[in-house]
Design a protein around this motif. Sequence first.
Motif, PDB file in Angstrom:
ATOM      1  N   TYR A 109      -1.150 -18.620-113.463  1.00 33.33           N
ATOM      2  CA  TYR A 109      -0.542 -18.874-114.873  1.00 33.33           C
ATOM      3  C   TYR A 109      -1.480 -19.675-115.779  1.00 33.33           C
ATOM      4  O   TYR A 109      -1.933 -19.523-116.893  1.00 33.33           O
ATOM      5  N   HIS A 110      -2.226 -20.837-114.996  1.00 34.44           N
ATOM      6  CA  HIS A 110      -3.267 -21.531-116.011  1.00 34.44           C
ATOM      7  C   HIS A 110      -4.252 -20.869-116.477  1.00 34.44           C
ATOM      8  O   HIS A 110      -4.498 -20.760-117.508  1.00 34.44           O
ATOM      9  N   VAL A 164       1.320 -25.584-124.142  1.00 36.23           N
ATOM     10  CA  VAL A 164       0.430 -26.523-123.186  1.00 36.23           C
ATOM     11  C   VAL A 164       0.979 -26.144-122.027  1.00 36.23           C
ATOM     12  O   VAL A 164       2.143 -26.668-121.463  1.00 36.23           O
ATOM     13  N   PRO A 165       0.042 -25.980-121.022  1.00 36.84           N
ATOM     14  CA  PRO A 165       0.533 -25.538-119.673  1.00 36.84           C
ATOM     15  C   PRO A 165       0.846 -26.810-118.906  1.00 36.84           C
ATOM     16  O   PRO A 165       0.248 -28.046-119.432  1.00 36.84           O
ATOM     17  N   ILE A 190       6.146 -25.004-119.247  1.00 35.63           N
ATOM     18  CA  ILE A 190       4.991 -25.075-120.255  1.00 35.63           C
ATOM     19  C   ILE A 190       5.632 -25.936-121.427  1.00 35.63           C
ATOM     20  O   ILE A 190       7.266 -26.263-121.637  1.00 35.63           O
ATOM     21  N   LYS A 191       5.046 -26.402-122.403  1.00 37.73           N
ATOM     22  CA  LYS A 191       5.588 -26.864-123.666  1.00 37.73           C
ATOM     23  C   LYS A 191       5.010 -26.121-124.753  1.00 37.73           C
ATOM     24  O   LYS A 191       3.800 -25.785-124.735  1.00 37.73           O
ATOM     25  N   LEU A 192       5.784 -25.559-125.780  1.00 36.42           N
ATOM     26  CA  LEU A 192       5.539 -24.781-126.703  1.00 36.42           C
ATOM     27  C   LEU A 192       5.380 -25.951-128.232  1.00 36.42           C
ATOM     28  O   LEU A 192       6.323 -26.519-128.367  1.00 36.42           O
ATOM     29  N   LYS A 193       4.022 -25.958-128.509  1.00 35.08           N
ATOM     30  CA  LYS A 193       3.801 -26.911-129.279  1.00 35.08           C
ATOM     31  C   LYS A 193       2.760 -26.776-130.324  1.00 35.08           C
ATOM     32  O   LYS A 193       1.432 -26.565-130.150  1.00 35.08           O
ATOM     33  N   VAL A 212      10.141 -27.861-123.909  1.00 36.99           N
ATOM     34  CA  VAL A 212       9.757 -27.309-122.699  1.00 36.99           C
ATOM     35  C   VAL A 212      10.522 -26.087-122.470  1.00 36.99           C
ATOM     36  O   VAL A 212      11.474 -25.582-122.842  1.00 36.99           O
ATOM     37  N   LEU A 213       9.744 -24.925-121.665  1.00 35.52           N
ATOM     38  CA  LEU A 213      10.394 -23.682-121.312  1.00 35.52           C
ATOM     39  C   LEU A 213       9.664 -23.397-119.961  1.00 35.52           C
ATOM     40  O   LEU A 213       8.456 -23.328-119.593  1.00 35.52           O
TER      41      LEU A 213
END
Length: 383
Positions: free
Chosen positions: A261-262, A272-273, A289-292, A355-356
Amino acid sequence: MTNVPSLDLTQQYKIISEQLNTKIQEVLASGRYIGGSIVDEFEQQFASYINVSHCVSCNSGTDALFLALRAVNIRPGDEVITTPFTFFSTAEVISAVGATPVFIDIDPQTFNLDIQQLESAITEKTKAILPVHLFGQPVNMTHLMAIARQYNLIVIEDCAQATGAEWYNQKVGSFGDIGCFSFFPTKNLGAFGDGGAVTTNNPAIAAQVRMLKNHGQSAKYYYEQIGINSRLDTIQAAILQIKLGYLDSWNEQRRNLANTYHKLLEDITAIVPPQELSGSRCVWNQYTIKLKSQELEATIKSRFSSSLRDWVRTQLQNKRIGSAIYYPIPLHLQPVYKSLAYPQLPTVEQVCHQVLSLPMFPELSTPQQEQVIFALKDCLSES
């Protein structure tokens, strides 16, 4: 395009079904369904795995936390410092024994409690720290234990999502006074129902937990305390015995999946992983992850009246990609704690909207991961 579930327990069962079915039939034929040698053997094996002297099994991870607090005499008037970014039971059990949960903000990189804020939260009422190794990511236990020793505080580790995780080659659940584990089916070591365990190197604590989980009995029909009924069923212990033998290989598969995934996420600037600290061996119960992206956030809000995270999740669902939100509301903002008027915790309040958690289970294939990332890229390009 095939369906990619957030979690699939059926594949794991297929791999070890013959062993499991044989063991389960042995338990059923034995007529011993509560306690017995199988439960004793599992407790010994799990204690050895965590590298502690004692393991006491119980009915759930929630009960493990509750029994731990009871065993060290946390009571009304006491304060216990913990994180607001976790499953509700972490705080629930503190309230259940009459104490007050004190929440500190989180580290935005690891999602664990921010140890830099720990000392400032300690008061004369503080009796314990309850760190959570969230999503399989260990807390910096070197720093946390140093503060706990300085202030003579009890440490109860919530390891529900982190069985097998390590901090500098030492397993979580062996640092503090007590470690608490969940064997809920979705955990890295999951039963076929509820289950939990307490680990400790303190024989007095182990004895107290063992008494409390069995109605406060010191001997049959001799009750010294008000306890609860919290036993691990024999059939669950038998299942966990078999699965424990696979745990390290399953955790290694999770680590490999996280590394994949990284790499696949490297060129997606809006994502943002999660990050693994130096010295940490994360076991990736979740890959979150963060959707940012302020620009995308504004675009989605104006076009669809939705947050970027929620919109992406809906689009993934439409593409038959599973995902989950852990957690949409931080604990200090839950209705049940409204009367306590906790202060704002800006990092966790922001993170909860970003976060997701992507699909994560040992049997997840590389093509499935590639499908997840392709779908994510497609969603973000559509926005």
